[in-house]
Write a protein that holds these residues in place. Structure first.
Motif, short mmCIF file in Angstrom:
data_model
loop_
_atom_site.label_atom_id
_atom_site.label_comp_id
_atom_site.label_asym_id
_atom_site.label_seq_id
_atom_site.Cartn_x
_atom_site.Cartn_y
_atom_site.Cartn_z
N ALA A 45 31.29 -11.50 7.64
CA ALA A 45 29.92 -11.62 8.13
C ALA A 45 29.45 -10.26 8.64
N CYS A 46 28.15 -10.01 8.48
CA CYS A 46 27.56 -8.74 8.92
C CYS A 46 26.34 -9.01 9.79
N GLY A 47 26.08 -8.11 10.70
CA GLY A 47 24.87 -8.16 11.49
C GLY A 47 24.28 -6.77 11.62
N VAL A 48 22.99 -6.62 11.36
CA VAL A 48 22.30 -5.33 11.50
C VAL A 48 20.96 -5.58 12.18
N GLU A 49 20.65 -4.76 13.15
CA GLU A 49 19.35 -4.86 13.82
C GLU A 49 18.83 -3.46 14.11
N VAL A 50 17.59 -3.21 13.74
CA VAL A 50 16.90 -1.96 14.08
C VAL A 50 15.65 -2.33 14.86
N ARG A 51 15.57 -1.85 16.08
CA ARG A 51 14.44 -2.20 16.94
C ARG A 51 14.08 -1.01 17.81
N GLU A 52 12.83 -0.55 17.69
CA GLU A 52 12.31 0.54 18.52
C GLU A 52 13.23 1.77 18.48
N GLY A 53 13.64 2.13 17.27
CA GLY A 53 14.47 3.32 17.11
C GLY A 53 15.93 3.13 17.46
N GLN A 54 16.32 1.91 17.80
CA GLN A 54 17.71 1.63 18.16
C GLN A 54 18.38 0.85 17.03
N LEU A 55 19.51 1.36 16.55
CA LEU A 55 20.31 0.67 15.54
C LEU A 55 21.55 0.09 16.17
N ARG A 56 21.83 -1.17 15.83
CA ARG A 56 23.12 -1.76 16.20
C ARG A 56 23.60 -2.59 15.02
N LEU A 57 24.89 -2.56 14.79
CA LEU A 57 25.42 -3.27 13.63
C LEU A 57 26.87 -3.69 13.88
N MET A 58 27.30 -4.65 13.07
CA MET A 58 28.68 -5.12 13.13
C MET A 58 29.08 -5.67 11.76
N ILE A 59 30.39 -5.69 11.52
CA ILE A 59 30.95 -6.33 10.34
C ILE A 59 32.26 -6.97 10.76
N ALA A 60 32.43 -8.25 10.43
CA ALA A 60 33.62 -9.00 10.83
C ALA A 60 34.29 -9.59 9.59
N LYS A 94 0.86 -1.18 0.00
CA LYS A 94 0.00 0.00 0.00
C LYS A 94 0.89 1.24 0.00
N ASP A 95 0.67 2.12 -0.97
CA ASP A 95 1.51 3.31 -1.08
C ASP A 95 1.39 4.21 0.14
N THR A 96 0.27 4.08 0.88
CA THR A 96 0.07 4.93 2.04
C THR A 96 0.72 4.37 3.29
N GLN A 97 1.37 3.23 3.19
CA GLN A 97 1.98 2.61 4.36
C GLN A 97 3.11 3.50 4.88
N PRO A 98 3.08 3.90 6.17
CA PRO A 98 4.12 4.79 6.68
C PRO A 98 5.45 4.06 6.84
N SER A 99 6.53 4.85 6.84
CA SER A 99 7.85 4.29 7.07
C SER A 99 7.93 3.74 8.49
N ARG A 100 8.52 2.58 8.66
CA ARG A 100 8.56 1.93 9.97
C ARG A 100 9.88 2.12 10.69
N SER A 101 10.84 2.77 10.05
CA SER A 101 12.15 2.83 10.66
C SER A 101 12.80 4.18 10.40
N HIS A 102 13.60 4.61 11.36
CA HIS A 102 14.38 5.83 11.19
C HIS A 102 15.69 5.55 10.46
N PHE A 103 15.94 4.29 10.17
CA PHE A 103 17.18 3.90 9.49
C PHE A 103 16.84 3.01 8.29
N GLU A 104 17.54 3.26 7.19
CA GLU A 104 17.38 2.46 5.98
C GLU A 104 18.75 1.84 5.71
#
Length: 317
Positions: free
Chosen positions: A143-158, A116-126
């Motif tokens: 290997a990479c790990g990315v998680e966005v949850r409740e406005g919190q971003l955490r990530l890693m790259i190894a 649906k084009d009217t669906q709002p964005s769900r995340s502050h990070f893309e």
């Protein structure tokens, strides 16, 4: 392969059919028009749903007006010309980059159900994370790990030392630590990963975290992972410390940087060259992070080692 990835991600029969159509159209387009090309496939979780992402990457001369190719009926190969238009319609997220001398990258992200084009964005990070194995290898030592949850971003790259199964074992152990952490900070991930990686080849690792309500970016890195904040006016490198997790490592500081809205965070392993600029590709900065990552992977990959890249855009509220 795309259908299998969709099934593993929990897609029903109809949604697997959408994935199959998109994969077929993009692959057929490469066969007909590209001299060099590849398809990258992955699935990931966004908010409460699974996403299948398909990237078509080629090194053709590119088209001055690629948008015209999206109109039904446009064709240069004598076909009905409905393929790219169908890909766009079936995609939850669709983007592309193409231009004279710049090749073409096409992004399609497919989600279950109707868009649906009217669906709002769900995340502050893309964001996007890509990993590609070294030539001749069947597993990637990065290997990479990315998680966005409740406005919190955490990530890693190894980046596991070397390539092949031994390198993959080291980087996957770091990912396991990342996944299992409840209270995450970049420094804590590095310290815990160092202990977990003892007895493996070891790895370079960088990690970051951010809150949607703050411009602070917390970062820590050990080894030769490149990290930078990119804007339209320039870039700022993020500092990593010398060492190898699981082997030679003493201590690391967690550093705080200012991450302005609408700027881009880029982390990548040494399988990608360090001397590049987004301004070398006019207009690329405004594309989806997956398109940016694919262009950098295509143009800057050294071609003799594993390569991984994470690109995150901080979106305006």
């Amino acid at each position: 392969m795309a259908s299998r990835i969709a099934e593993q991600a929990g897609f029903g029969e109809n949604d697997r059919g959408k994935v199959a159509i998109v994969a077929t159209e993009l692959a057929t387009n490469l066969v007909k028009h590209a001299r060099q090309g590849r398809i990258l496939l992955r699935s990931f979780r966004s908010a409460a749903e699974s996403i299948v992402e398909i990237l078509s990457i080629d090194s053709n001369p590119g088209k001055a007006d690629f948008a015209a190719c999206l109109a039904d009926g446009y064709s240069t190969a004598g076909t009905p010309g409905n393929g790219l238009g169908a890909v766009k319609r079936l995609s939850r997220t669709f983007d592309f980059y193409s231009g004279p001398g710049n090749g073409t990258v096409i992004l399609s992200q497919i989600a279950p159900g109707e868009f649906k084009d009217t669906q709002p964005s769900r995340s502050h990070f893309e964001w996007c994370a890509l990993t590609v194995a070294a030539p001749g290898e069947t597993v990637c030592g990065d290997a990479c790990g990315v998680e966005v949850r409740e406005g919190q971003l955490r990530l890693m790259i190894a980046d596991g030392l070397g390539h092949g199964p031994g390198a993959a074992e080291a980087s996957e152990k770091a990912c396991d630590v990342f996944t299992q952490m409840n209270s995450f900070t970049p420094r804590a991930l590095i310290e815990l990963s160092h202990r977990s990686l003892m007895g493996t080849r070891g790895a370079a690792l960088a990690a970051a975290s951010a809150d949607a309500n703050s411009q602070d970016l917390e970062f820590a890195g050990v080894g030769n992972i490149s990290a930078s904040l990119q804007s339209l006016t320039g870039s700022r490198g993020l500092m990593s410390y010398n060492g190898t997790l699981g082997a030679q490592f003493r201590s690391v500081r967690q550093l705080t940087y200012q991450w302005a809205k609408d700027s881009i965070l880029v982390l990548h392993s040494d399988g990608i060259k360090t001397h590049w600029s987004l301004t070398d590709n006019p207009g690329l900065f405004h594309c989806h992070p997956a398109v940016i990552a694919a262009v950098l992977l295509r143009d800057q990959c050294r071609g003799r080692d594993d390569a991984s890249i994470v690109v995150v855009r901080r979106k305006s509220a």
